[in-house]
Write an enzyme that holds these catalytic residues in place. Structure first.
Site, short mmCIF file in Angstrom:
data_model
loop_
_atom_site.label_atom_id
_atom_site.label_comp_id
_atom_site.label_asym_id
_atom_site.label_seq_id
_atom_site.Cartn_x
_atom_site.Cartn_y
_atom_site.Cartn_z
N GLN A 163 -3.76 -1.60 9.39
CA GLN A 163 -4.59 -2.86 9.27
C GLN A 163 -5.10 -4.01 9.97
OE1 GLN A 163 -3.05 -3.43 5.95
NE2 GLN A 163 -3.62 -5.61 5.76
N LYS A 182 0.40 -1.51 0.05
CA LYS A 182 -0.19 -0.19 -0.24
C LYS A 182 1.01 1.05 -0.04
CE LYS A 182 -4.36 -2.66 1.85
NZ LYS A 182 -4.72 -2.59 3.36
N ASP A 192 -10.11 3.78 4.32
CA ASP A 192 -10.86 2.16 4.72
C ASP A 192 -12.68 2.07 4.46
OD1 ASP A 192 -9.24 0.13 4.04
OD2 ASP A 192 -8.67 -0.38 6.22
N1 GUN Z 1 -6.50 -6.47 6.87
C1 GUN Z 1 -7.05 -7.45 5.24
N2 GUN Z 1 -7.58 -7.22 4.45
C2 GUN Z 1 -7.56 -5.75 4.76
C3 GUN Z 1 -8.16 -4.59 4.31
O1 GUN Z 1 -8.74 -4.14 3.40
N3 GUN Z 1 -8.04 -3.28 5.67
C4 GUN Z 1 -7.38 -3.17 6.33
N4 GUN Z 1 -7.22 -2.19 6.85
N5 GUN Z 1 -7.21 -4.65 7.05
C5 GUN Z 1 -7.22 -5.90 6.34
#
Ligand code: GUN
Length: 295
Positions: free
Chosen positions: A98, A54, A121
């Site tokens: 995350q 990311k 998110d």
């Molecule tokens: N863990 C697995 N997929 C995601 C996501 O799309 N965003 C976040 N913050 N954590 C994740």
């Protein structure tokens, strides 16, 4: 193969180029550089790899990436304070924590600490609640669900009036994808571990979203001829013949389904790349909103 490939890799590349052009314009005309803060707690290798992907794609789109790597044993109070500092930082337009978090931390409390206008998110409990209401928009929708709908749109797969079946009601993917499809006018069936006759219900779908985390579970005879099949699964399956000793597989038996469906996402290269592209798009949108350019 009869199905058209819903090519997430190519579509995500196009979206990243669009985002980069938007970032350059925002900086040139308004002196604003969008910034995304990623918060990673602990040493989970999969999370580390997702977060670094990311951050890298953020920088490639000429945004600022602010990585906060916090110790596994951080207290809830200290984590909330870190998020409060990012909320107050004007260089930060988006905040992503995350998931999953270590067990001693409260996911709901952590996500609720993110400022709504920076929740790129889309996991803030208020945004999830808004997603379920008619006539109320979340500030941002979650990225993988958004990516699924964007893929359908970019391939001109109609949603309104169509029958959609979502296999797996997870908070991160299944439920929010179902809500986005419902708001776009699909008639919805959400299946879960107690659903009887999964193949029969799946076969009704014009749009079938497989989010069940079971490799190759969706077979050719689960699919209505001509349906659009979106696979959000991703797992490593042991394969001695493969160079790395494993193969990446989704929830859909691709070889069978591609002969029946009208459209299908590959794994890898389907919904995965779309997720980060939508995160970048949400972060640009947040910066444009702060600059007063869009609602
Ligand atoms: N863990 C697995 N997929 C995601 C996501 O799309 N965003 C976040 N913050 N954590 C994740």
């Amino acid at each position: 193969m009869t199905a058209e490939l819903l090519d997430g890799r190519a579509t995500a590349t196009t979206i990243r180029e669009e985002v980069k052009a938007g970032v350059e314009q925002l900086e040139a005309e308004h002196d604003v550089v969008p910034g995304l803060a990623t918060v990673l707690v602990g040493e989970n290798p999969a999370s580390q790899s997702y977060v670094s992907m990311k951050e890298r794609q953020c920088e490639q789109a000429e945004m600022r990436a602010f990585g906060r790597h916090l110790p596994e044993d951080i207290s809830q109070a200290d984590l909330t304070a870190e998020i409060a500092a990012l909320n107050a930082d004007p260089k930060v337009h988006g905040i992503l924590v995350q998931l999953p978090l270590p067990d001693h931390l409260d996911e709901d409390e952590t996500l609720a600490a993110i400022a709504l206008e920076k929740d790129v998110d889309g996991f803030h409990p208020v945004n999830i609640a808004r997603l379920t209401l008619q006539g109320v928009e979340p500030t941002f929708a979650p990225c993988m669900p958004l990516g699924c709908v964007e893929l359908l749109d970019r391939y001109n797969v109609g949603i309104k009036g169509k029958e959609a079946v979502v296999l797996g009601p997870s908070n991160i993917v299944g439920l929010p994808t179902a809500m986005l499809l419902l708001h776009r006018g699909a008639t919805l069936n959400i299946c879960h571990p107690h659903t009887e006759d999964l193949p029969g219900i799946s076969k009704r779908a014009d749009i079938l979203v497989a989010a069940i985390d079971e490799p190759a579970m969706v077979k050719g005879d689960w699919v209505k001829p001509g349906a659009a099949v979106i696979d959000v699964g991703w797992s490593r399956v042991k394969d001695e013949t493969a160079e790395k000793g494993y193969r990446v597989m989704g929830n859909v038996d691709f070889d069978e389904v591609k002969e029946i469906a009208g459209y299908v996402t590959p794994v890898p290269g389907g919904t995965g790349p779309m997720t980060i592209a939508m995160l970048l798009q949400n972060t640009l949108l947040s910066a444009e909103r702060r600059a007063g350019l869009v609602d």
